[in-house]
Structure formats: C-alpha cells, structure tokens
Design a protein around this motif. Structure first.
Motif, PDB file in Angstrom:
ATOM      1  N   LEU A  51     -19.010  -6.151   6.429  1.00 56.00           N
ATOM      2  CA  LEU A  51     -19.715  -7.370   6.829  1.00 56.00           C
ATOM      3  C   LEU A  51     -18.778  -8.412   7.427  1.00 56.00           C
ATOM      4  N   SER A 111     -20.093  -6.098  13.210  1.00 56.16           N
ATOM      5  CA  SER A 111     -21.344  -5.868  13.945  1.00 56.16           C
ATOM      6  C   SER A 111     -21.985  -4.551  13.505  1.00 56.16           C
ATOM      7  N   ALA A 113     -23.663  -5.136  10.240  1.00 57.90           N
ATOM      8  CA  ALA A 113     -24.918  -5.879  10.390  1.00 57.90           C
ATOM      9  C   ALA A 113     -26.073  -4.939  10.739  1.00 57.90           C
TER      10      ALA A 113
END
Length: 450
Positions: free
Chosen positions: A89, A95, A98
């Motif tokens: 994270l 990314s 995420a």
C-alpha cells in the motif's frame, strides 16, 4: 395489740406502689405479647422476604440464562470473521496494491450484502490489512501481527513472489491458511505446504501457453528464430526466465540475449542495446509495470521493433498505454482480462465498474476470487478456526458462482494447493488491451504488426 389504721398518706403511697406493681406486671405482659407478636411478624416478614428473594433470584437466573443464550446467538451472528490481507500500500508498488485491495473490498461487500456466512448464522467478513511495502521482512512482521494479534481466520494477497514466499512460511508455521492472489513463482506451491493455496497459475504454465501462442503466430507468418529474455532479478523474473529457456530450447529457438535488472531502475537502455545488437526478433519480458514502461521507451528510442511478449499484469496496466506507439501491437500473457468470455467475469466487471468507475485489472480479479474462495471455505466448514478454513479450501469444487471468474473450467485446489487455471494473451490494439487468445475466451482477433 391491734394494728393501727394507716394514715391517708400511707394509704395513697400503698395504692401507688400497688398500681406501679400492677402497671409493671401489665407492661411486662404486654411487652411479652408485643414481642411475641413482633417476633412472629418479623419471622413472617423474613420468610416472605426470603421467598421473594428466592423468586427474584430464580427469575434473575432464568433471565440471565435466557439473555446469555440469546446474546451468544446474537453475538455469533454479528461477530465478524477476520480475513487478513497483505498488500503493498506504500512504496513503488502502491498502485498495484490499490488495485489488489479493490478486488478484496468488492468481494467482502458482496458477501456481506448477501447475508454473510449463512452456515455461521450470517457472520460477516472483515478485512484486516497489513502494508507489506513490497518488502519481505515487512511482510513477515505484518503477517505475524495479523495472525498473533488480530487472530485472523485466513490470510490472502501478498502480490509479489518474493513477499508471498515469506508470508507462506509464516502462515505454514502458524497453521493459518494463506491464499496467494497474484504471485507466480513455481515453487510457491511446490514445498509440500498444507496451508498455502494459490488462485493464480504457475509461471511454467504461462510459458507453456506462450509456446503454443508462438505456433499460432508462426501460422500467421510471424516466426521467431532469435530470442531475448529480459527480466527483473527477483523470484518472479528468475522463475519466468528459467521456464522460457526450457521452452525455447525445446523449440530449438536460440537465446541470443539474457538480460536481468534490478526492479525500479530508471534506465534500461544498456539491456535494450544488447538485445538489439544480438539481432533478437522476439523479446520475452518479465517485469513490473514501471519497469515495462522504461523498457518500451528505451526500445522506441533505439527504434528496436521485435515481436514483444510480456508476462504478467505489469504488461497490461493502463499506465503502460501512456507510452503510445511504443507499446502498440505488443502482446502479454496474463492470468485474466476484463473482456474474457465468462459469465462470472462479466458480472464482476459490471459490479467493479459501477463501484470504482474503472475497469478491473488482473490483480483485482484474483483478489476477488481469493476472497470468495475463503468465504466458500467458511460456508463449507461452518467454523472460523484456521484449521477448519484450511479444510474448507481444500474441499472446494465448483463450476458456478463468483469464484469462477478466472479462466478455468472448475475452481478447485489440487493436493498442493494450486488452482488449475489457464492464461490468456492480450494485445495492445489501437491504444487498448484486447484478449486475442485462446479463441474460446477471446474478445477480438490478433491484429497485424504496425
């Protein structure tokens, strides 16, 4: 001698004494009667009080028993089952983390909205997240925290192979099931571990699929005679490269360049120069998305235009398309794409786009499948104990439901904890990713090189 009559004063005194004696006797009698009556009343009152207390205690005990029974059921129905998620994270792979989390979160939302784990009185699932920062040692401490302090029933996620390897060790030692989402190093499910499962395919399977795809391209007049392999030097890249070498040797295709690099570097022009100088007509990549971007830009700068086949989701992320013509026509073998022809996949994509206003990545789909697999295991085992969840995972065999969105005929884990899932090949066509192989799940045809 006769007694003399008493005087008036003496008579009065005598009467008063007699009266006092009489009064005292009367008082004593009255007191005794009163005491007896009072004692009797007190006894009756005490007995009545004791009776009332006994009744109250019995009522309280019954009520407490009922309340405890009711509360236990209510608490069991409402208590969340903790599922630990390990994802990058922060750091360079944030990314990717995420996108991973989006898949987990959507699955949890759907599972709970559909009534939770019905065999456990509707128990809801709760994600407890640990940030690995893409660092193996950080992942180790976070996995231990989730197991020892958070008391999770299962772990999932981890993403990268190097990180997943460490988490696997922690999970196996603690006897807590770990469902790997995206890591592809072959040996992750080749260590005789009982608590490690994986929804993504092994890298050797993907390379075998690439070998079959090369035959398809040869039939179209695009032949490969000199191969270059360029890969990040971690477990993921090394595993893929080793399998490519075996496949290419079997097909008698010469490997003219073997280039590894440290993930996260900003310049790969030296590696590209070597591949170009060697005359490679096909380049096999195994890189994370930021590294892929660096590679493609270096190739464009040197006007190097071989057939390019990337491996893994680092080659199908939207940010890669920002490189424009440098990536146009390139291929990637991946575990899943949003346009694959499967009902469960279409339903997932629709729900994902409605929630996040974006198309899901392969990582998201794998996280979604892993979370639904844990829910299915809980439903089967009727228990949140890690041992029961492990047994539930091992018993899954299904061809229906959200867990089947990945390209396999059946969702199941073999004796080693490996899901027998296939791969697909995507191509960048007019600035977007299109699944072009195999035909059974393809959304479009292979486009000619431009």
């Amino acid at each position: 001698m006769a007694a003399l009559p008493a005087a008036d004063g003496d008579i009065s005194r005598t009467h008063r004494q007699t009266d006092r004696q009489t009064d005292r006797q009367t008082d004593r009698q009255t007191d005794r009667q009163t005491d007896r009556q009072t004692s009797k009343q007190q006894t009756n009152t005490l007995e009545t009080s004791m009776f009332m207390v006994t009744k109250s205690l019995r009522a309280a005990a019954w009520l407490a028993a009922f309340t405890c029974t009711f509360s236990a059921s209510a608490v069991w129905a409402q208590t969340a089952v903790k599922v630990g998620v390990l994802a990058p994270l922060s750091g360079g792979s944030a990314s990717d983390g995420a996108w991973l989390m989006k898949g987990h979160e959507l699955a949890i939302e759907e599972i709970n909205a559909r009534g939770g784990i019905k065999s456990m009185n509707g128990a809801k699932l709760q994600l407890v997240v640990g940030d690995t920062q893409s660092k193996p040692e950080t992942a180790r401490s976070e996995a231990e925290r989730l197991i020892e302090r958070e008391k999770v029933s299962a772990l999932t996620g981890a993403w990268a192979s190097a990180v997943s390897a460490v988490v696997s060790q922690v999970a196996e030692r603690a006897e807590v099931p770990f469902v790997i989402t995206s890591a592809v190093a072959d040996n992750l499910t080749e260590k005789n571990m009982k608590y490690v499962f994986r929804v993504s395919p092994k890298s050797k399977w993907a390379v075998e699929d690439v070998g079959r795809f090369l035959e398809v391209m040869a039939a179209r007049g695009v032949t490969a005679t000199k191969a270059a392999i360029v890969y990040e030097d971690g477990p993921y890249g090394q595993s893929v490269a080793a399998n490519y070498k075996l496949m290419l040797a079997a097909k008698k295709i010469a490997v003219v360049a073997d280039e590894s690099f440290r993930s996260g570097v900003s310049d790969l022009s030296t590696q590209v120069s070597k591949m170009r100088a060697a005359g490679a007509d096909v380049v096999f990549m195994a890189a994370y998305v930021n590294d892929s971007i660096v590679l493609f830009r270096a190739m464009a700068a040197q006007n190097f235009k071989p057939l390019v086949i990337g491996y893994g989701q680092g080659h199908v992320q939207p940010s890669l398309l920002q490189s424009g013509k440098a990536v146009e026509g390139s291929f990637a073998v991946v575990e899943w794409m949003p346009d694959v022809k499967k009902d469960a996949a279409r339903q997932f994509v629709t729900a994902f786009e409605a929630k996040y206003k974006a198309q899901p990545l392969t990582t998201s789909a794998q996280a979604y499948a892993a979370t639904w697999a844990i829910a299915e295991a809980l439903e089967r085992s009727k228990s949140a104990s890690p041992q029961a969840v492990r047994n539930g995972l091992a018993a899954i065999r299904t061809k229906t439901g959200p867990v089947t969105l990945l390209p396999s005929e059946e969702f199941a884990f073999d004796a080693a904890g490996q899901h027998a899932v296939a791969n697909v090949v995507a191509q960048v066509v007019d600035g977007r990713f299109v699944t072009v192989w195999p035909p059974a799940v393809a959304a479009g045809a292979i486009a000619p090189a431009k």
